[in-house]
Motif scaffolding. Structure first.
Motif, short mmCIF file in Angstrom:
data_model
loop_
_atom_site.label_atom_id
_atom_site.label_comp_id
_atom_site.label_asym_id
_atom_site.label_seq_id
_atom_site.Cartn_x
_atom_site.Cartn_y
_atom_site.Cartn_z
N GLN A 122 0.82 -1.22 0.00
CA GLN A 122 0.00 0.00 0.00
C GLN A 122 0.86 1.27 0.00
OE1 GLN A 122 -3.30 0.62 -0.15
NE2 GLN A 122 -3.75 -1.52 -0.53
N THR A 123 2.00 1.21 0.66
CA THR A 123 2.88 2.38 0.69
C THR A 123 3.31 2.75 -0.73
OG1 THR A 123 3.79 1.39 2.70
CG2 THR A 123 4.89 3.37 1.86
N TYR A 124 3.70 1.73 -1.50
CA TYR A 124 4.13 1.97 -2.88
C TYR A 124 2.98 2.53 -3.70
CZ TYR A 124 7.95 -1.05 -1.42
OH TYR A 124 9.01 -1.60 -0.74
N ARG A 125 1.83 1.88 -3.53
CA ARG A 125 0.66 2.26 -4.30
C ARG A 125 0.26 3.72 -4.02
NH1 ARG A 125 -4.24 -0.06 -6.59
NH2 ARG A 125 -3.25 -2.08 -6.77
N ALA A 164 15.06 5.28 -1.27
CA ALA A 164 15.54 4.47 -2.39
C ALA A 164 14.40 4.24 -3.39
CB ALA A 164 16.04 3.13 -1.87
N PHE A 165 13.22 3.94 -2.84
CA PHE A 165 12.07 3.70 -3.70
C PHE A 165 11.60 4.98 -4.38
CE2 PHE A 165 7.52 4.67 -2.91
CZ PHE A 165 6.97 4.10 -4.05
N SER A 166 11.59 6.10 -3.63
CA SER A 166 10.97 7.32 -4.15
C SER A 166 11.82 8.03 -5.20
CB SER A 166 10.62 8.28 -3.01
OG SER A 166 11.80 8.73 -2.40
N SER A 167 13.05 7.58 -5.40
CA SER A 167 13.85 8.19 -6.46
C SER A 167 13.20 7.97 -7.81
CB SER A 167 15.27 7.60 -6.44
OG SER A 167 15.20 6.21 -6.68
N LYS A 168 12.30 6.96 -7.87
CA LYS A 168 11.59 6.70 -9.11
C LYS A 168 10.31 7.55 -9.24
CE LYS A 168 12.01 2.14 -8.28
NZ LYS A 168 11.65 0.71 -8.37
N LEU A 169 10.00 8.30 -8.20
CA LEU A 169 8.78 9.11 -8.23
C LEU A 169 9.09 10.53 -8.69
CD1 LEU A 169 7.20 8.19 -4.80
CD2 LEU A 169 6.65 7.20 -7.01
N GLU A 170 8.03 11.20 -9.15
CA GLU A 170 8.22 12.59 -9.55
C GLU A 170 7.72 13.55 -8.48
OE1 GLU A 170 7.38 13.92 -13.55
OE2 GLU A 170 7.06 11.83 -14.09
N VAL A 171 8.22 13.37 -7.29
CA VAL A 171 7.87 14.30 -6.21
C VAL A 171 9.17 14.87 -5.70
CG1 VAL A 171 6.73 14.56 -3.99
CG2 VAL A 171 5.88 12.87 -5.60
N HIS A 172 9.23 16.17 -5.60
CA HIS A 172 10.52 16.77 -5.25
C HIS A 172 10.61 17.22 -3.81
CE1 HIS A 172 11.37 16.31 -9.41
NE2 HIS A 172 10.27 16.96 -9.71
N ASP A 173 9.46 17.23 -3.14
CA ASP A 173 9.47 17.68 -1.75
C ASP A 173 8.93 16.56 -0.86
OD1 ASP A 173 9.45 19.08 0.61
OD2 ASP A 173 7.65 20.25 0.13
N ILE A 174 9.85 15.79 -0.25
CA ILE A 174 9.43 14.70 0.64
C ILE A 174 10.10 14.91 2.00
CG2 ILE A 174 9.33 12.20 1.02
CD1 ILE A 174 9.62 11.76 -1.93
N GLN A 175 9.28 14.88 3.05
CA GLN A 175 9.84 15.02 4.40
C GLN A 175 9.40 13.84 5.26
OE1 GLN A 175 10.02 19.09 5.94
NE2 GLN A 175 8.72 19.73 4.24
N GLN A 350 -1.54 1.02 -24.08
CA GLN A 350 -0.14 0.78 -24.42
C GLN A 350 0.55 -0.11 -23.39
OE1 GLN A 350 1.16 4.79 -24.93
NE2 GLN A 350 0.58 4.82 -27.09
N TYR A 351 0.28 0.18 -22.14
CA TYR A 351 0.81 -0.71 -21.09
C TYR A 351 0.03 -0.47 -19.80
CZ TYR A 351 3.49 3.50 -19.79
OH TYR A 351 3.87 4.77 -19.45
N LYS A 352 0.21 -1.41 -18.90
CA LYS A 352 -0.39 -1.33 -17.59
C LYS A 352 0.77 -1.15 -16.62
CE LYS A 352 -2.74 -5.15 -16.40
NZ LYS A 352 -3.82 -6.14 -16.50
N LEU A 353 0.54 -0.50 -15.49
CA LEU A 353 1.63 -0.35 -14.53
C LEU A 353 1.45 -1.30 -13.36
CD1 LEU A 353 2.19 3.48 -14.22
CD2 LEU A 353 3.94 1.81 -14.77
N ASP A 354 2.52 -1.98 -13.01
CA ASP A 354 2.51 -2.70 -11.75
C ASP A 354 2.83 -1.66 -10.68
OD1 ASP A 354 3.26 -3.98 -9.42
OD2 ASP A 354 3.85 -5.79 -10.51
N ILE A 355 1.84 -1.35 -9.90
CA ILE A 355 1.98 -0.19 -9.01
C ILE A 355 2.95 -0.46 -7.88
CG2 ILE A 355 0.70 1.46 -7.62
CD1 ILE A 355 -1.67 0.91 -9.32
N SER A 356 3.19 -1.71 -7.58
CA SER A 356 4.12 -1.99 -6.49
C SER A 356 5.57 -1.84 -6.93
CB SER A 356 3.89 -3.40 -5.96
OG SER A 356 2.52 -3.59 -5.75
#
Lengths: 414, 301
Positions: A122-125, A164-175, A350-356
């Motif tokens: 759920q955290t990833y999702r 480590a996981f969030s480097s793949k996300l497009e969020v620049h402000d994480i605290q 075109q594709y489906k995302l594996d959200i995890s």
């Protein structure tokens, strides 16, 4: 001047999300005596040793019976600095659509992680949805620190894994904040049990995070919502274009272009009610009058000649599916984009995302409920969209199923 | 250099006006449910702003229980004149006379629940496809789950577990014949926001909201105004007190609070200091933990 901050909370079952909100309301003194008395009485009735703050947010009968949150609930509180709107969204998989709903208007997302369990699916999702919906700010609350002896190592390990996981996300402000919602550590008041934590409390971050740049103030977009024609003795010829600014800044005298016609004119006046407004920017609702008379109607977009969105009939978008009936290639829907409504047909998935894992799964034939994928949509008339990453208002669409009239999909244009 | 952000009140105003305009654009025959309370007054005021210099393009609908405060009725009639808008009255008395609704009996009898019958009947008779109301999500826990555009089936019922997702500001008002929508433009406002907005915009409101002398009795910890609609128990002795009302419902169920706040500024300080919710003075919500949810499911406001 008091600003408005909208945030959403996400977590899995029993992460203590409702308890956290109850705590924020309670410690910021936003709970009233009669509300507290009602919760106190219910807690005693159920035989609890402490006041169950989650009962403040779980409003529906079936939620109270099952002890879970089913639907998005909106909560409000004020501090001297800001007014807050919380979209409290359920964490169960089957209710992802509610989370997307809550996230769509949020400036900030609070992601809750149980300190004992660490990162779970759920955290990833939830994080991915926050990123996909372009929520500009994320606060990761590592909760239930009281159950891991307020151990700094537990906090740091989870923080490291999340980074480590969030480097793949497009969020620049994480605290990151270590908290105990149950006991109130680091929610409103600083924890005495976690002196090793040098950061701010959750409320302090909520009060101070920079939200002035969350709206697009560059690309001028004004979707016409309604044409005001009084046709009264006093105003026989008045023709005003009512709408909410979607981006950029408009001033009287500005040269504008009307889409799709391509006519150009100048803004004569901008007003709201009787008051004349000097400049209009998102998210203001105003009425514009132009120097020239054209046939302009709902769904048209007023932009600036030097910065116009391109007409598009083939759209590529990330779609979150929200209906039991899956999205298939060749299915037809009503597409709502700003104030315009057109027909649309799904040309390809075109594709489906594996959200995890954020892996792309190619060759998807359909999108099922709560799945997210990249979709090609052909629409019956050109739209003038922006990409979602650039503008959440002019870059989003919803898909409505004809017949049932249900909102079945949420699309973000790429 | 200008700063490009809005105060919370201006942002809430912009949102509400957007929703009101969306209703007029998406529906054929909308209406505004007007109770004479401060929330529906603010809604009428926002509607005027949304369409100025045109007149408000929908009628105001008042579901008249027959148990209103005289001050509310006086204000209603003044406002209708002021706005130049059409008023439609749905009468609970008429529903009772026609046998569509049965009056409650007993000492705490109220016409609150009966309003649902009259409301649904009025919507059907006038073929309204959208009814806007001044309900706020902060008022009550069932209302916290409400959408801006809230779908009602052909029986006027609300299904809270199966609501349409509402994303961004894209509102889906599509429906089948016989169904309608309830729309709540000030969903995101709190009681305090409403008061601050009334102050900022200098909106006239009924005198009931300001401190005045009134004959009241105390029942179940609530001060109720004496009136022809309120049956007194033998031990209840009316006394004149300086009070004001935080909400304006029916006379027999709307509780007053003792107060000396006779200006908007004083009311706001009082609301800020209050430790009880405004609906804490409403006897209709005290009938059980899910009283509001149950009423809403069957078609209440």
């Amino acid at each position: 001047m008091n600003q408005l901050l909208r945030f959403t909370t996400a977590g899995s079952v029993d992460d203590g999300k409702s308890t956290l909100i109850g705590r924020l309301l309670y410690d910021s003194k936003s709970i009233f005596e009669d509300q507290l008395e009602a919760v106190q009485a219910s807690s005693t009735k159920k035989g609890f040793d402490y006041i169950d703050l989650s009962m403040l947010t779980d409003g529906l009968k079936s939620e109270r019976e099952q002890g879970i949150t089913i639907d998005v609930a909106y909560r409000y509180f004020n501090t001297p600095k800001r007014k807050f709107i919380i979209a409290d969204t359920p964490g169960h998989i089957q209710y992802t659509r509610n989370m997307v709903t809550g996230a769509s208007t949020a400036n900030l997302a609070i992601i809750l992680i149980d300190a004992r369990k660490g990162l779970v699916e759920q955290t990833y999702r939830h994080s991915f949805i926050a990123s996909l919906l372009k929520i500009p700010h994320i606060i990761v609350c590592i909760n239930k620190m009281d159950l891991v002896d307020y151990d700094q190592k537990v906090f740091e390990k989870i923080e490291e894994q999340y980074k480590a996981f969030s480097s793949k996300l497009e969020v620049h402000d994480i605290q990151f904040v270590p908290i105990s919602a149950l006991n109130g550590d680091n929610v409103v008041n600083r924890s005495k049990k976690m002196t090793w934590y040098g950061g701010a409390t959750l409320l302090h971050i909520l009060e101070n995070v920079h939200i002035e740049s969350d709206h697009n103030h560059i690309d001028a977009r004004f979707p016409v919502q309604y044409v005001i024609r009084p046709q009264t003795k006093e105003n026989p010829d008045f023709r005003g274009y009512a709408g909410r600014v979607g981006g950029g800044i408009f001033r009287a005298g500005d040269e504008v272009v009307i889409l799709p016609s391509g006519f150009s004119s100048r803004i004569k006046e901008i007003r709201l009610g009787e008051e004349v407004v000097k400049e209009a920017f998102a998210p203001m609702s105003v009425t514009m009058t132009l120097e020239d008379e054209f046939d302009i109607s709902r769904g048209d977009i007023i932009a600036k000649p030097g910065n116009q969105p391109e007409p598009k009939q083939d759209l590529e978008m990330m779609v979150c599916w929200m209906s039991q009936k899956p999205l298939n290639v060749s299915s037809k829907y009503v597409v709502k984009h700003t104030t315009k409504e057109v027909k649309g047909i799904c040309k390809a998935i075109q594709y489906k995302l594996d959200i995890s894992t954020l892996q792309r799964v190619p060759d998807a034939s359909e999108l099922q409920m709560n799945e997210i994928g990249k979709v090609q949509l052909r629409v019956s008339q050109p739209l003038f969209p922006d990409i979602y990453r650039r503008n959440r208002i002019t870059g989003s669409v919803i898909l409505v199923e004809e017949g049932t009239n249900e909102t079945v999909g949420a699309g973000m244009i790429v | 250099m200008s700063s490009y952000y809005l105060s919370h009140l201006k942002e809430l105003e912009a949102e509400a006006i957007y929703v009101i305009r969306e209703v007029v654009a998406q529906f054929e025959n909308p209406a505004l449910l007007f109770s004479g309370g401060k929330d529906s007054i603010v809604l009428a005021y926002l509607s005027r702003k949304a369409f100025y210099p045109a007149r408000i393009p929908f009628p105001l609908v008042h579901i008249d229980t027959g148990h209103n405060f005289p001050e509310t009725m006086e204000y209603r009639d003044w406002l209708i004149q002021e706005l130049g808008v059409r008023l439609i009255v749905g009468s609970v008395q008429e529903s009772i006379d026609k046998g569509m609704a049965v009056e409650e009996t007993g000492i705490n009898a109220s016409r609150n629940a009966l309003q649902t019958v009259t409301l649904l009947d009025t919507i059907e008779k006038n073929k309204f496809d959208a009814a806007m109301g001044g309900a706020r999500r902060d008022e009550e826990k069932a209302r916290a789950k409400e959408r801006f555009f809230s779908h009602r089936d052909e029986f006027g019922q609300w299904d809270p577990k199966n609501q349409r997702p509402e994303l961004w500001n894209l509102f889906n008002g599509k429906k089948n014949m016989g169904e309608h929508f309830r729309v709540f433009p000030i969903s995101n406002w709190t009681e305090m926001d409403v008061w601050q907005y009334i102050q900022m915009e200098n909106i006239a409101i009924p005198k009931l909201y300001y401190a005045h002398d009134r004959e009241v009795i105390e029942r179940n910890g609530t001060l109720l105004s004496t009136s022809p609609y309120l049956k007194l128990k033998p031990e209840e002795k009316p006394a004149v007190k300086r009070v004001r009302f935080r909400t304006c419902g029916d006379m027999p169920i709307t509780g007053a609070v003792e107060s000396h706040a006779d200006t908007i500024d004083k009311v706001i300080s009082e609301v800020a200091a209050s430790r009880k919710t405004e609906r804490g003075t409403r006897a209709d919500d005290k009938r059980g933990e899910t009283a509001m949810e149950d009423r809403k499911k069957s078609g209440y406001f």
